[in-house]
Design an enzyme around this catalytic site. Structure first.
Site, PDB file in Angstrom:
ATOM      1  N   ASP A   1      96.335  51.716 154.216  1.00  0.00           N
ATOM      2  CA  ASP A   1      96.713  51.594 155.618  1.00  0.00           C
ATOM      3  C   ASP A   1      95.795  50.531 156.234  1.00  0.00           C
ATOM      4  OD1 ASP A   1      97.683  52.254 158.174  1.00  0.00           O
ATOM      5  OD2 ASP A   1      96.539  54.090 158.332  1.00  0.00           O
TER       6      ASP A   1
ATOM      7  N   ASP B   1     100.171  63.705 152.866  1.00  0.00           N
ATOM      8  CA  ASP B   1     100.254  64.908 153.687  1.00  0.00           C
ATOM      9  C   ASP B   1     100.200  64.626 155.173  1.00  0.00           C
ATOM     10  OD1 ASP B   1      97.401  64.139 153.545  1.00  0.00           O
ATOM     11  OD2 ASP B   1      97.090  65.986 154.683  1.00  0.00           O
TER      12      ASP B   1
HETATM   13  P1  IMP Z   1      92.965  53.607 155.289  1.00  0.00           P
HETATM   14  O1  IMP Z   1      91.534  53.884 154.975  1.00  0.00           O
HETATM   15  O2  IMP Z   1      93.190  53.367 156.755  1.00  0.00           O
HETATM   16  O3  IMP Z   1      93.569  52.506 154.432  1.00  0.00           O
HETATM   17  O4  IMP Z   1      93.798  54.915 155.022  1.00  0.00           O
HETATM   18  C1  IMP Z   1      93.955  55.391 153.757  1.00  0.00           C
HETATM   19  C2  IMP Z   1      94.060  56.899 153.737  1.00  0.00           C
HETATM   20  O5  IMP Z   1      94.559  57.457 154.951  1.00  0.00           O
HETATM   21  C3  IMP Z   1      95.038  57.278 152.677  1.00  0.00           C
HETATM   22  O6  IMP Z   1      94.430  57.477 151.422  1.00  0.00           O
HETATM   23  C4  IMP Z   1      95.671  58.541 153.245  1.00  0.00           C
HETATM   24  O7  IMP Z   1      94.926  59.677 152.869  1.00  0.00           O
HETATM   25  C5  IMP Z   1      95.598  58.358 154.719  1.00  0.00           C
HETATM   26  N1  IMP Z   1      96.860  57.814 155.271  1.00  0.00           N
HETATM   27  C6  IMP Z   1      97.097  56.568 155.738  1.00  0.00           C
HETATM   28  N2  IMP Z   1      98.359  56.412 156.150  1.00  0.00           N
HETATM   29  C7  IMP Z   1      98.954  57.604 155.941  1.00  0.00           C
HETATM   30  C8  IMP Z   1     100.296  58.079 156.172  1.00  0.00           C
HETATM   31  O8  IMP Z   1     101.209  57.376 156.632  1.00  0.00           O
HETATM   32  N3  IMP Z   1     100.524  59.381 155.819  1.00  0.00           N
HETATM   33  C9  IMP Z   1      99.574  60.197 155.293  1.00  0.00           C
HETATM   34  N4  IMP Z   1      98.318  59.792 155.065  1.00  0.00           N
HETATM   35  C10 IMP Z   1      98.009  58.503 155.376  1.00  0.00           C
HETATM   36 MG    MG Z   2      95.484  62.366 153.825  1.00  0.00          MG
END
Ligand code: IMP
Ligand code: MG
Length: 185
Positions: free
Chosen positions: A113, A169
């Site tokens: 994300d 989730d």
């Molecule tokens: P980041 O650190 O912002 O890249 O987010 C990564 C983590 O956030 C992932 O491994 C997920 O656990 C959670 N995450 C991000 N987007 C989603 C989503 O759309 N649904 C569920 N979990 C998400």
């Molecule tokens: Mg999660």
């Protein structure tokens, strides 16, 4: 198993976004890319490090399609807390049983994300003396991504929307849905 068109989790409505066959084809594609790189000698003693809990489903399906000497390990990353907002702080727990020193590590993520989790994992693994680190993710949200590095293997690119299923989730619910569902807004 029948795929439903909608799902209700903690009182919120989600609708089918990516049906099972499309998810499975994306996983096969990632496996083909990793296998091709393996055959070309890209990896040395590769360790596949699955990020728990979200990447368990993708990681399991991917791992059994890998051809070569791949080892399996797990890492825990806590980022989202309990809601739908990406957290500023990412906590990572690398199981003491995995020694990544000198290893080529393929990190398996459910979704990239903002990229904070992937970045934290890279930093931690480099500190732990990994020789090289690759990232494979089932889902990638290009519009949300703030990282500087390329994500090596991407299953599916999706819009910046909150999704569940296939391991992902909403407050621990929906991980067992066998397709990807998006929050209805
Ligand atoms: P980041 O650190 O912002 O890249 O987010 C990564 C983590 O956030 C992932 O491994 C997920 O656990 C959670 N995450 C991000 N987007 C989603 C989503 O759309 N649904 C569920 N979990 C998400
Ligand atoms: Mg999660």
């Amino acid at each position: 198993m029948e795929t439903k068109n909608t799902a209700t989790l903690h009182g919120r409505q989600f609708r089918l976004l990516i049906p099972t066959p499309q998810v499975q084809e994306a996983i096969r594609q990632v496996a083909r890319e990793v296998n091709a790189d393996y055959r070309n000698g890209t990896f040395r003693r590769p360790l596949v490090l699955v990020t728990l809990s979200g990447a368990l489903v993708f990681g399991g399906e991917l791992f059994r399609q890998l051809e070569g000497d791949f080892e399996l390990g797990f890492v825990r990353a806590f980022s989202y807390g309990s809601g739908m907002e990406s957290a500023e702080d990412v906590r990572i727990e690398l199981s003491g049983a995995v020694d990544v020193a000198g290893r080529d590590v393929l990190v398996v993520e459910d979704v990239v994300d903002s990229g904070r989790t992937a970045e934290s994992l890279r930093t931690l693994l480099c500190k732990a003396q990994a020789r090289r680190v690759w990232i494979a993710t089932l889902l990638f949200k290009p519009e949300a991504y703030r990282g500087a590095l390329l994500i090596d293997y991407v299953g599916l690119r999706i819009e910046d929307r909150f999704v569940v299923g296939y391991g992902l989730d909403y407050d621990q619910a929906g991980r067992n849905l066998n397709a990807i569902y998006v929050l209805d807004q």
